[in-house]
Enzyme design. Structure first.
Site, short mmCIF file in Angstrom:
data_model
loop_
_atom_site.label_atom_id
_atom_site.label_comp_id
_atom_site.label_asym_id
_atom_site.label_seq_id
_atom_site.Cartn_x
_atom_site.Cartn_y
_atom_site.Cartn_z
N GLN A 76 0.77 -1.23 0.12
CA GLN A 76 0.10 -0.07 0.06
C GLN A 76 0.87 1.33 0.06
OE1 GLN A 76 -3.35 -0.59 3.11
NE2 GLN A 76 -1.87 -2.09 3.61
N HIS B 14 -1.70 1.49 -4.06
CA HIS B 14 -2.20 2.92 -4.07
C HIS B 14 -1.19 3.88 -4.59
CE1 HIS B 14 -4.24 1.68 0.18
NE2 HIS B 14 -4.82 1.36 -0.90
N CYS C 223 1.25 15.07 -23.83
CA CYS C 223 0.27 15.72 -24.78
C CYS C 223 0.47 17.35 -24.75
CB CYS C 223 -1.10 15.29 -24.14
SG CYS C 223 -1.68 15.97 -22.62
C1 BJW Z 1 4.41 -0.85 12.58
C2 BJW Z 1 5.93 -0.46 12.81
C3 BJW Z 1 6.90 -1.09 12.60
C4 BJW Z 1 4.29 1.18 12.82
N1 BJW Z 1 7.07 -2.59 12.59
N2 BJW Z 1 4.48 -2.35 12.45
C5 BJW Z 1 -16.82 2.59 4.87
C6 BJW Z 1 -16.52 1.15 5.07
C7 BJW Z 1 -15.46 0.36 4.49
C8 BJW Z 1 -14.68 0.83 3.41
C9 BJW Z 1 -15.30 2.50 3.32
C10 BJW Z 1 -16.08 2.88 3.96
N3 BJW Z 1 -16.22 4.22 3.36
C11 BJW Z 1 -14.96 4.19 2.25
C12 BJW Z 1 -14.77 3.29 2.27
C13 BJW Z 1 -13.76 2.99 1.14
C14 BJW Z 1 -12.29 3.72 1.59
C15 BJW Z 1 -11.72 3.08 2.98
O1 BJW Z 1 -11.23 2.21 3.27
N4 BJW Z 1 -12.13 4.19 4.04
C16 BJW Z 1 -11.67 3.72 5.50
C17 BJW Z 1 -11.27 5.12 5.99
C18 BJW Z 1 -12.87 3.42 6.07
N5 BJW Z 1 -11.31 2.88 0.43
C19 BJW Z 1 -11.27 3.94 -0.59
O2 BJW Z 1 -11.88 4.65 -0.96
C20 BJW Z 1 -10.19 2.94 -1.53
N6 BJW Z 1 -10.90 2.93 -2.68
C21 BJW Z 1 -11.95 1.80 -3.06
O3 BJW Z 1 -12.38 1.13 -1.86
O4 BJW Z 1 -12.52 1.73 -4.16
C22 BJW Z 1 -13.67 0.87 -4.49
C23 BJW Z 1 -13.41 -0.21 -5.04
C24 BJW Z 1 -12.23 -1.28 -4.66
C25 BJW Z 1 -11.77 -2.48 -5.19
C26 BJW Z 1 -12.47 -2.71 -6.33
C27 BJW Z 1 -13.33 -1.97 -6.79
C28 BJW Z 1 -13.77 -0.69 -5.97
C29 BJW Z 1 -9.08 3.89 -1.81
C30 BJW Z 1 -8.03 3.72 -0.63
C31 BJW Z 1 -6.94 4.56 -0.99
C32 BJW Z 1 -5.97 4.94 0.18
N7 BJW Z 1 -5.09 5.83 -0.16
C33 BJW Z 1 -4.09 6.45 1.05
C34 BJW Z 1 -3.62 7.73 0.91
C35 BJW Z 1 -2.97 7.62 -0.34
C36 BJW Z 1 -1.39 7.21 -0.55
C37 BJW Z 1 -0.52 8.26 0.09
O5 BJW Z 1 -0.72 9.33 0.20
O6 BJW Z 1 0.61 8.02 0.77
O7 BJW Z 1 -3.28 5.21 1.39
S1 BJW Z 1 -5.03 6.39 2.68
C38 BJW Z 1 -3.40 5.96 3.60
O8 BJW Z 1 -4.05 4.65 4.46
C39 BJW Z 1 -2.58 5.38 2.51
C40 BJW Z 1 -2.18 3.79 3.16
O9 BJW Z 1 -1.73 3.07 2.08
C41 BJW Z 1 -3.43 3.44 3.70
C42 BJW Z 1 -3.28 2.37 4.78
O10 BJW Z 1 -2.49 2.81 5.82
P1 BJW Z 1 -1.67 1.80 6.58
O11 BJW Z 1 -0.45 1.48 5.80
O12 BJW Z 1 -2.23 0.74 7.20
O13 BJW Z 1 -0.90 2.86 7.60
P2 BJW Z 1 -1.34 3.28 9.32
O14 BJW Z 1 -0.55 4.62 9.41
O15 BJW Z 1 -2.81 3.36 9.15
O16 BJW Z 1 -0.89 1.93 10.17
C43 BJW Z 1 0.52 1.80 10.27
C44 BJW Z 1 0.61 0.36 11.04
O17 BJW Z 1 1.96 0.08 10.99
C45 BJW Z 1 0.01 0.57 12.31
O18 BJW Z 1 -0.63 -0.59 12.59
C46 BJW Z 1 1.28 0.50 13.23
O19 BJW Z 1 1.13 -0.18 14.34
C47 BJW Z 1 2.10 -0.27 12.45
N8 BJW Z 1 3.84 -0.12 12.73
N9 BJW Z 1 5.68 1.00 13.05
C48 BJW Z 1 5.78 -2.95 12.47
N10 BJW Z 1 8.16 -0.64 12.98
#
Ligand code: BJW
Length: 234
Positions: free
Chosen positions: A91, A109, A139
């Site tokens: 991600q 992502h 373009c």
């Molecule tokens: C360690 C550590 C160490 C720290 N060792 N561990 C309601 C219910 C369900 C879903 C939805 C809803 N409303 C909307 C949605 C959908 C929505 C969503 O999920 N929203 C939620 C907020 C509820 N999702 C979307 O919109 C996605 N699209 C989608 O669903 O389209 C529909 C579709 C899908 C599939 C097929 C067809 C249609 C798109 C999601 C886009 C996410 N974008 C982001 C930002 C862009 C990238 C950027 O700017 O960098 O991506 S959001 C952000 O969160 C980023 C990350 O990739 C993503 C996940 O975060 P991550 O990686 O888990 O980070 P953290 O900070 O949350 O956690 C870090 C972890 O590491 C922690 O657990 C720590 O403990 C751990 N840790 N140090 C081991 N040393």
């Protein structure tokens, strides 16, 4: 794990935390001080492109100051030594997995070091800053360039390939993700009943209950040991 053939690994921001790339949620997380919708949604970009460009320009520039950690290197070694199926789905939008040597890698992502044109859809590798006046090299359109990042409400990349890999996985590793963002948060529920699921995180998460094994600890210390044990059990 001696019957394991196909491995799928999902990584999140915790994978790169020890390299100095901030995670999203929690103290000092990237979202602190930002409303998510402002910087990571198409609507936020339409409202204030300068703010969004600045947010991603700073993060793109910061990539030049970070290096892969022992966890990234361990996954690259797993890929190179594993003779069965292997797919690393990240991600993360940084390039630390590829810099560590990973090749069977999908950025679901998007990627900080790429931009695309909303007029002609061309994707380009981009090392410098982007702004609302940038001209598309493909373009010639002005003001249509955006980060090649999947924002909330947009469909993540490579979903069909990922779905197929999950279906045939017999080992699923989930590393350093909070399990709060879908569809990645649902991957653990999309594997077969025979698949072994292992989560590695410094704390328990929203999705921990779906895993057979939990390794509580930091990736740089725990992932090399996990990889070694998987390779030893072949
Ligand atoms: C360690 C550590 C160490 C720290 N060792 N561990 C309601 C219910 C369900 C879903 C939805 C809803 N409303 C909307 C949605 C959908 C929505 C969503 O999920 N929203 C939620 C907020 C509820 N999702 C979307 O919109 C996605 N699209 C989608 O669903 O389209 C529909 C579709 C899908 C599939 C097929 C067809 C249609 C798109 C999601 C886009 C996410 N974008 C982001 C930002 C862009 C990238 C950027 O700017 O960098 O991506 S959001 C952000 O969160 C980023 C990350 O990739 C993503 C996940 O975060 P991550 O990686 O888990 O980070 P953290 O900070 O949350 O956690 C870090 C972890 O590491 C922690 O657990 C720590 O403990 C751990 N840790 N140090 C081991 N040393």
């Amino acid at each position: 794990m001696n019957s394991t053939q196909n491995i799928v690994v999902l990584t999140g921001a915790g994978m790169s935390a020890e390299s100095g790339v901030p995670t999203f949620r929690g103290v000092d997380g990237l979202w602190e001080g930002h409303h998510i919708e402002e910087v990571a949604s198409p609507e936020g970009f339409a409202r204030n492109p300068a703010l969004v460009h600045r947010f991603y320009n700073l993060r793109r520039a910061a990539l030049k100051c970070v290096e892969p950690n022992a966890g990234h290197r361990a996954l690259a070694m797993l890929e190179s030594e594993w003779t069965g199926g292997f797919l690393l789905v990240t991600q993360n939008v940084d390039d630390l997995h590829e810099r560590a040597g990973s090749r069977k890698l999908l950025h679901m992502h998007g990627e900080l070091r790429k931009v695309r044109c909303e007029a002609c859809y061309a994707v380009a590798v981009w090392e410098n800053d982007l702004d609302a006046g940038t001209v598309c090299p493909a373009c010639g359109e002005t003001g249509a360039m955006r980060p090649h990042i999947v924002w909330f409400g947009e469909i993540p990349f490579e979903m069909e390939t990922i779905a197929a890999a999950l279906k045939s996985a017999d080992l699923f590793l989930c590393i350093g993700t909070s399990g709060l963002v879908y569809p990645a948060a649902g991957f653990a529920q999309r594997v077969s009943n025979e698949c072994r699921l292992i989560e590695l995180n410094i704390e328990s998460t929203e999705i921990s209950r779906h895993f057979h094994e939990h390794i509580v600890g930091a990736v740089s210390a725990e992932l090399p040991k996990l990889v070694e044990s998987i390779l030893r059990a072949r």
